[in-house]
Design an enzyme around this catalytic site. Structure first.
Site, PDB file in Angstrom:
ATOM      1  N   ASP A 225      -8.441  -3.957  -4.813  1.00 48.96           N
ATOM      2  CA  ASP A 225      -7.144  -3.503  -4.318  1.00 48.96           C
ATOM      3  C   ASP A 225      -6.056  -4.371  -4.949  1.00 48.96           C
ATOM      4  OD1 ASP A 225      -5.177  -2.178  -2.728  1.00 48.96           O
ATOM      5  OD2 ASP A 225      -6.709  -1.870  -1.190  1.00 48.96           O
TER       6      ASP A 225
ATOM      7  N   ASP B  27     -14.392   6.273   1.453  1.00 47.88           N
ATOM      8  CA  ASP B  27     -14.612   5.080   2.262  1.00 47.88           C
ATOM      9  C   ASP B  27     -13.925   3.871   1.644  1.00 47.88           C
ATOM     10  OD1 ASP B  27     -15.710   3.643   4.434  1.00 47.88           O
ATOM     11  OD2 ASP B  27     -17.522   4.862   4.339  1.00 47.88           O
TER      12      ASP B  27
ATOM     13  N   ASP C 153     -11.311  -4.627   2.949  1.00 47.52           N
ATOM     14  CA  ASP C 153     -12.221  -3.517   2.691  1.00 47.52           C
ATOM     15  C   ASP C 153     -13.683  -3.914   2.890  1.00 47.52           C
ATOM     16  OD1 ASP C 153     -10.232  -1.700   2.165  1.00 47.52           O
ATOM     17  OD2 ASP C 153     -10.285  -1.967  -0.001  1.00 47.52           O
TER      18      ASP C 153
ATOM     19  N   LYS D  24       0.374   3.580  -3.077  1.00 47.06           N
ATOM     20  CA  LYS D  24      -0.790   4.446  -3.282  1.00 47.06           C
ATOM     21  C   LYS D  24      -0.373   5.847  -3.709  1.00 47.06           C
ATOM     22  CE  LYS D  24      -4.587   2.657  -0.464  1.00 47.06           C
ATOM     23  NZ  LYS D  24      -5.522   2.985   0.636  1.00 47.06           N
TER      24      LYS D  24
ATOM     25  N   GLY E 274     -11.305 -13.446 -13.282  1.00 51.74           N
ATOM     26  CA  GLY E 274     -10.318 -12.389 -13.161  1.00 51.74           C
ATOM     27  C   GLY E 274      -9.815 -11.925 -14.504  1.00 51.74           C
ATOM     28  N   HIS E 275      -8.654 -11.277 -14.481  1.00 57.53           N
ATOM     29  CA  HIS E 275      -8.067 -10.743 -15.709  1.00 57.53           C
ATOM     30  C   HIS E 275      -6.557 -10.726 -15.567  1.00 57.53           C
ATOM     31  CE1 HIS E 275      -7.977  -8.607 -19.480  1.00 57.53           C
ATOM     32  NE2 HIS E 275      -7.282  -7.616 -18.960  1.00 57.53           N
ATOM     33  N   THR E 276      -5.851 -11.043 -16.650  1.00 56.01           N
ATOM     34  CA  THR E 276      -4.388 -11.069 -16.645  1.00 56.01           C
ATOM     35  C   THR E 276      -3.844 -10.232 -17.799  1.00 56.01           C
ATOM     36  OG1 THR E 276      -4.312 -13.049 -18.047  1.00 56.01           O
ATOM     37  CG2 THR E 276      -4.334 -13.400 -15.667  1.00 56.01           C
TER      38      THR E 276
ATOM     39  N   CYS F 214       0.812  -1.219   0.000  1.00 56.90           N
ATOM     40  CA  CYS F 214       0.000   0.000   0.000  1.00 56.90           C
ATOM     41  C   CYS F 214       0.841   1.262   0.000  1.00 56.90           C
ATOM     42  CB  CYS F 214      -0.957  -0.015   1.190  1.00 56.90           C
ATOM     43  SG  CYS F 214      -2.337  -1.163   0.960  1.00 56.90           S
TER      44      CYS F 214
END
Length: 352
Positions: free
Chosen positions: A72, A54, A95, A24, A143-145, A21
């Site tokens: 995330d 939020d 989250d 970010k 998902g996605h790659t 993180c």
């Protein structure tokens, strides 16, 4: 004839310009990017959008159900691929718990430098994420790659919550106590790891902290005395505390002595193992923080330290403190502690 030398082990952190993180976008820059994003009308069913920064979006389906949606992802914070996958998945699922929800499924987001990382390494990252989803009781349903310059892994996570149990990072009340579920210091440990200065004990503490699911959020959401809830991630304790302060239009006081820290991080921070994100965080929101005379550079670095998969931050009625702490202890968060309180006044954070 000498045996050929084994290739040097791959250090995943060497591929990324920032880990976890700590990647970010700085809060001040992000605010500038998003400042016009709220001008468009939203349907009344969207209970939570971007208005208070939020943890997830929440869309009400009916009187009994609302969908919690979040995503995330980030670059490696550790070199072990399986641990990287575990940390990223735990962080993403957090989250949903931070909104008081129960996760129901996830989608994987996988971006890898295919020409530089072995297939076995990429597989281990994905398997690490799968292990955490299994522990949370949810499937990875797709998902996605893509092929990428830096390794990136994370999840889209969907959850459900009863609208009456929804908890936001706004809604705290004057007199509420502030409780932190996990100790601080993950960014400091990651900085030491990247410079090969982290002990085995420090690494073990880092993994334990970042892979412990914040399941307490589900139980905390059912308590009437819990008025605000969020998790501490890339903006550090002060950044996420400020979100509660601003969203609730209240002043917050934090006692540095009561803030739990991972063993050894204060010493590491004093030795200079601080992330660049810590300084960017302070630059983004330091104007709304008042530090007491006893708070020096080390304490400031720890308070702004970016937490990957950090702890829940709870604002609750004083009468509910014991029950909140009992829930944390039951779920394995032994370091959970009361660290401050909210009071009437200008939205800012005061640290003594």
């Amino acid at each position: 004839m000498n045996a050929p030398e084994s290739p040097a082990p791959i250090r995943l952190t060497s591929f990324s310009h920032g880990g976890g993180c700590g990647c970010k976008i700085a809060p001040g820059v992000l605010a500038e990017i998003l400042k016009s994003s709220s001008r468009f009308p939203v349907p009344p069913q969207l209970l939570v959008g971007i208005e208070t920064a939020d943890d997830a979006a929440v869309y009400q389906l009916n009187d009994e159900q609302a969908i919690v949606a979040t995503t995330d992802f980030f670059m490696p914070i550790v070199d072990d691929p399986y641990d990287f996958g575990r940390i990223a998945a735990t962080n993403a699922i957090s989250d949903v718990y931070a909104m008081g929800g129960t996760p129901i499924m996830a989608l994987a987001l996988v971006a890898m430098p295919i020409d530089r990382l072995p297939v076995e390494t990429i597989r281990a990252i994905i398997e690490g994420g799968e292990s955490v989803c299994a522990a949370a009781g949810i499937p990875i349903a797709g998902g996605h790659t893509i092929d990428s310059v830096e390794p990136i892994y994370g999840l889209v996570v969907l959850g459900v919550v009863h609208p009456k149990n929804l908890k936001r990072n706004a809604g705290a009340r004057a007199g509420d106590k502030l409780i932190l579920g996990k100790p601080l210091g993950v960014g400091v440990l990651s900085a030491a790891l990247k410079k090969e200065a982290l002990s085995p004990e420090g690494y073990a503490a880092m993994i334990d902290n970042t892979t412990r699911l914040n399941v307490s959020g589900r139980s905390l959401s059912t308590l009437e005395g819990v008025h605000a809830l969020t998790d501490v991630t890339g903006f550090g304790l002060l950044g996420h505390a400020l979100e509660i302060s601003r969203g609730s239009r209240l002043q917050m006081r934090i006692s540095m002595q009561q803030v739990p820290l991972i063993d050894g991080v204060a010493r590491l921070a004093a030795d200079g193992f601080v992330t660049g994100a810590s300084g960017r965080n302070w630059a983004g929101y330091g104007a709304d923080v008042r530090l007491g005379s006893g708070i020096g550079a080390v304490e400031q670095a720890l308070l702004t330290d970016p937490q990957t998969s950090g702890g829940l931050l709870v604002a609750c009625d004083p009468a509910s403190v014991d029950e909140v702490l009992e829930i944390f202890r039951r779920d394995g968060f032994a370091a959970a502690a009361v660290i401050g309180e909210l009071e009437m006044g200008e939205p800012l954070v005061i640290v003594d």
